[in-house]
Motif scaffolding. Structure first.
Motif, short mmCIF file in Angstrom:
data_model
loop_
_atom_site.label_atom_id
_atom_site.label_comp_id
_atom_site.label_asym_id
_atom_site.label_seq_id
_atom_site.Cartn_x
_atom_site.Cartn_y
_atom_site.Cartn_z
N VAL A 44 -129.85 -22.28 -16.52
CA VAL A 44 -129.87 -23.46 -17.40
C VAL A 44 -130.81 -23.22 -18.58
O VAL A 44 -130.49 -23.55 -19.73
CB VAL A 44 -130.29 -24.71 -16.60
N LEU A 45 -131.96 -22.64 -18.28
CA LEU A 45 -132.95 -22.39 -19.32
C LEU A 45 -132.37 -21.48 -20.41
O LEU A 45 -132.51 -21.75 -21.61
CB LEU A 45 -134.17 -21.71 -18.69
N SER A 46 -131.70 -20.41 -19.99
CA SER A 46 -131.13 -19.46 -20.95
C SER A 46 -129.94 -20.08 -21.68
O SER A 46 -129.79 -19.93 -22.89
CB SER A 46 -130.71 -18.20 -20.21
N TRP A 47 -129.12 -20.77 -20.96
CA TRP A 47 -127.92 -21.41 -21.51
C TRP A 47 -128.30 -22.39 -22.62
O TRP A 47 -127.59 -22.52 -23.60
CB TRP A 47 -127.19 -22.13 -20.37
N ASN A 48 -129.41 -23.08 -22.48
CA ASN A 48 -129.81 -24.12 -23.44
C ASN A 48 -130.67 -23.61 -24.58
O ASN A 48 -130.91 -24.33 -25.53
CB ASN A 48 -130.59 -25.22 -22.72
N GLU A 49 -131.20 -22.39 -24.46
CA GLU A 49 -132.19 -21.93 -25.43
C GLU A 49 -131.52 -21.66 -26.78
O GLU A 49 -130.57 -20.89 -26.87
CB GLU A 49 -132.89 -20.67 -24.90
N VAL A 50 -132.05 -22.27 -27.83
CA VAL A 50 -131.37 -22.17 -29.12
C VAL A 50 -132.21 -21.43 -30.16
O VAL A 50 -131.68 -20.66 -30.96
CB VAL A 50 -130.96 -23.57 -29.64
N PHE A 51 -133.52 -21.58 -30.12
CA PHE A 51 -134.35 -21.09 -31.22
C PHE A 51 -134.34 -19.57 -31.32
O PHE A 51 -133.94 -18.99 -32.34
CB PHE A 51 -135.79 -21.62 -31.06
N ALA A 52 -134.76 -18.91 -30.24
CA ALA A 52 -134.81 -17.45 -30.24
C ALA A 52 -133.43 -16.87 -30.47
O ALA A 52 -133.26 -15.89 -31.22
CB ALA A 52 -135.40 -16.94 -28.93
N ALA A 53 -132.44 -17.48 -29.83
CA ALA A 53 -131.06 -16.98 -29.97
C ALA A 53 -130.60 -17.04 -31.42
O ALA A 53 -129.90 -16.15 -31.91
CB ALA A 53 -130.13 -17.78 -29.07
N THR A 54 -130.99 -18.07 -32.14
CA THR A 54 -130.58 -18.21 -33.54
C THR A 54 -131.27 -17.18 -34.43
O THR A 54 -130.66 -16.56 -35.28
CB THR A 54 -130.94 -19.63 -34.05
N ILE A 55 -132.59 -17.00 -34.20
CA ILE A 55 -133.36 -16.08 -35.03
C ILE A 55 -132.92 -14.64 -34.82
O ILE A 55 -132.88 -13.84 -35.74
CB ILE A 55 -134.88 -16.19 -34.69
N LEU A 56 -132.61 -14.30 -33.56
CA LEU A 56 -132.45 -12.89 -33.21
C LEU A 56 -131.01 -12.40 -33.22
O LEU A 56 -130.76 -11.24 -32.92
CB LEU A 56 -133.05 -12.63 -31.83
N THR A 57 -130.05 -13.27 -33.54
CA THR A 57 -128.67 -12.79 -33.56
C THR A 57 -128.02 -13.15 -34.89
O THR A 57 -128.44 -14.07 -35.60
CB THR A 57 -127.82 -13.42 -32.43
#
Lengths: 356, 269
Positions: free
Chosen positions: B201-214
């Motif tokens: 759930v934590l990974s599925w919901n994480e938006v900030f790092a995912a946006t910056i790094l991809t």
């Protein structure tokens, strides 16, 4: 052959010394009880034999083999834990044969030995149950069966009866004694209950502050405690201790208690010193009138205790417990005379508490 | 006593409403016909329901591939987090060792630095290492974020399983490892599964790092955030995306809620 030798065991936890310096020889087939108050190091000693504690110093021999560095499973021991430590996710049968499985024993041999142990401990009808469906007493029997099925050279038990209710404890105590007689494994049994120790042990080792105070047969421990501590720890009610003074008397020596000289055989060197007189409550007789050699005392309270009564009397300022017949009528404040059985007196050094 | 109960239930009601109302509004909007979303004044309860919005969202470019990306990242995160945090949790639960308290504290230190502060240096470093715009890169960051939670949960799981059971297995001839595998692990599985789901759930919901790094390999939350912020995605896309995102987390947390409560309870004790 599985005699055990403990040689200069020492175990500390940080600054806390759990076992100071323990050496013991346990005979093959013997039932040895480690007895003492909590924190005396008895459980640590047992766990060291099991291999569950790494020692700071010392060696452990089982059957002449040095096992100090061996893991628990290679020492030829089996252990019954205070909490039973029955595996909750396994059925009773799987619990019992767990150790045989770990050894890689063939399945039919496992079943034969497992069922034999279950029969011995009256668990045959419960083999398909999970531990959660068992009572405390049944769980305890599973733990014993699981240890016994291993046919260990040495059986270690850590207060196995302390979580049972009084009646069940009495029953299991007799069961353990019977099992030991049938299986003859060298047994080391830890308890803080002196009644258990007296009834089960071939020998009792009394421990205090990480050291062995006395190691002897139950009768000797009871009748001839090595120190004031042992006398006060064993017996219900425990041994009485009153101050006394040794002096010469016609034809030998005597100890003066409450101003009355009681003749006691003593080595002549001890004359003239202050001592502590240890005497068990059942070795004192009560008389309503003065007798030669009897110590005057005052009745404080009388408590009926079923087969007899417990009298608390006062000699000078010191209280003294005496077991008396249940039909003896005494009033508080009444003056009585206590006749002490001289053969049963245990004199101890007033300073060190050691028996003279 | 009565007053106390009223207070507790009152507070629960306020907090519950505060959490539930946005979720409800998103769900309603996600199933409202597109035309009606823009109508003014809009009724609180829509007069008609339709699947148009959801279908539109699910047919949009990149939604399925980024969903797959999210799943891959989540699974990688669970794997990495358990490789690191499960032994740490076991050690914290079982052994008293020098530096134990320091370790326990340092696990929480990760939480001290806001991701915003770390994001630019992290992006630069990831570009240098060739991890930028890769799923494993995102998974590594998610692992760092989830390790504190996983360690705490795993610790409490193992604290709850008596060490005497392992010791008993050892006296019966198992090695330390076998005692763990045969006795402790089977009993820990439900708790560890709960920890894994929580990590998911934590990974599925994480938006900030995912946006910056991809960039091209967006995870689902990164894709939605990107469409909303830079492409100005229409309102119905946002609602449908939000609903699609929130449902798995909501269902999973609902299923393991009892577990999480007891786990944290054990930790507090």
């Amino acid at each position: 052959m599985a005699e055990i030798a403990l040689i200069n065991l020492r175990k500390t936890y940080g600054r806390v010394v759990a076992v100071k310096d323990v050496s013991l020889d346990i005979q093959d087939g013997e039932f040895l009880v480690l007895l003492g108050p909590s924190g005396c190091g008895k459980t640590t000693t047992l766990r060291a034999i099991a291999g569950l504690e790494t020692l700071d110093r010392g060696r452990i021999l089982i059957g002449g083999r040095d096992v100090t560095q061996l893991p628990p499973g290679k020492r030829g021991i089996a252990m019954v834990f205070q909490s039973y430590a029955v595996f909750p996710h396994m059925r009773v049968y799987d619990n019992i044969v767990f150790g045989l499985r770990m050894r890689g024993m063939p399945a039919d041999e496992q079943r034969r030995r497992g069922e034999e142990a279950a029969g011995l401990l009256e668990l045959t009808d419960l083999l398909d149950r999970y531990p959660a469906q068992l009572s405390g007493g049944q769980r305890q029997r599973v733990a014993v069966a699981r240890a016994m099925v291993m046919r260990p050279d040495v059986l270690l038990m850590d207060e196995p009866l302390s979580n049972l209710d009084a009646l069940l404890r009495l029953h299991m105590r007799a069961e353990l004694k019977r099992l030991h007689r049938e299986l003859r494994a060298t047994t080391v049994y830890v308890t803080h209950d002196q009644v258990e120790a007296l009834s089960l042990g071939d020998r009792i080792t009394v421990m205090k502050d990480g050291e062995v105070v006395q190691c002897d047969t139950p009768a000797r421990i009871y009748d001839a405690p090595a120190t004031r501590f042992v006398g006060g720890f064993i017996g219900n009610p425990p041994m009485n201790f009153v101050g006394g003074r040794v002096r010469a008397a016609d034809g030998g020596s005597a100890v003066e208690i409450g101003g009355v000289a009681v003749p006691v055989p003593l080595p002549s060197g001890a004359i003239g010193g202050d001592v502590v007189v240890g005497i068990r409550p059942e070795h004192i007789e009560v008389a309503a009138s003065a007798l030669p050699g009897a110590v005057p005392a005052e009745v404080v309270v009388l408590e009926p205790a079923g087969p007899n009564q417990l009298l608390t009397a006062r000699v000078g300022r010191e209280p003294l417990k005496v077991t008396v017949a249940s039909d003896l009528a005494l009033r508080p404040g009444q003056r009585v005379w206590l006749k002490v059985n001289p053969a049963r007196i245990r004199l101890m050094d007033a300073v060190t508490g050691r028996a003279l | 006593m009565r007053l106390r109960l009223v207070g507790i239930y009152g507070a629960a009601l306020v907090i519950g409403t505060w959490v539930a109302v946005p979720l409800l509004l998103i769900a309603l909007a996600a199933f409202t016909p597109r035309s009606m979303l823009y109508a003014w004044p809009r009724p609180l309860w829509p007069r008609a329901f339709s699947l148009d919005t959801m279908v539109f969202f699910l047919r949009s470019t990149g939604v399925w591939s980024s969903t797959l990306n999210s799943l891959v990242v989540a699974v990688l995160t669970i794997g990495l987090a358990f490789i690191i945090a499960a032994p740490a949790g076991y050690a914290l639960a079982r052994y008293r060792f020098r530096g134990r308290d320091a370790l326990q504290l340092s696990i929480l230190i990760v939480k001290m630095f806001p991701a915003t502060v770390l994001s630019i240096p992290l992006a630069v470093a990831f570009i240098q290492w060739g991890l930028y715009d890769t799923l494993i890169g995102v998974a590594i960051v998610h692992t760092a974020l989830s390790i504190p939670f996983v360690t705490v949960i795993v610790t409490s799981v193992f604290v709850g399983i008596s060490y005497e059971l392992e010791e008993a297995a050892m006296t019966l001839g198992s090695s330390r490892l076998r005692a763990f595998l045969r006795v402790t692990l089977p009993m820990a599985v439900p708790g560890l599964a709960a920890a894994a789901i929580f990590t998911f759930v934590l990974s599925w919901n994480e938006v900030f790092a995912a946006t910056i790094l991809t960039l091209d390999h967006r995870t689902l939350p990164a894709l939605i955030a990107d469409s909303v912020i830079s492409a100005g995605a229409p309102l119905h896309f946002r609602f449908a995306g939000g609903f699609f995102m929130v449902m798995p987390a909501l269902i999973i947390i609902f299923l393991i809620r009892r577990y999480l409560m007891t786990l944290w309870g054990v930790t507090v004790r």
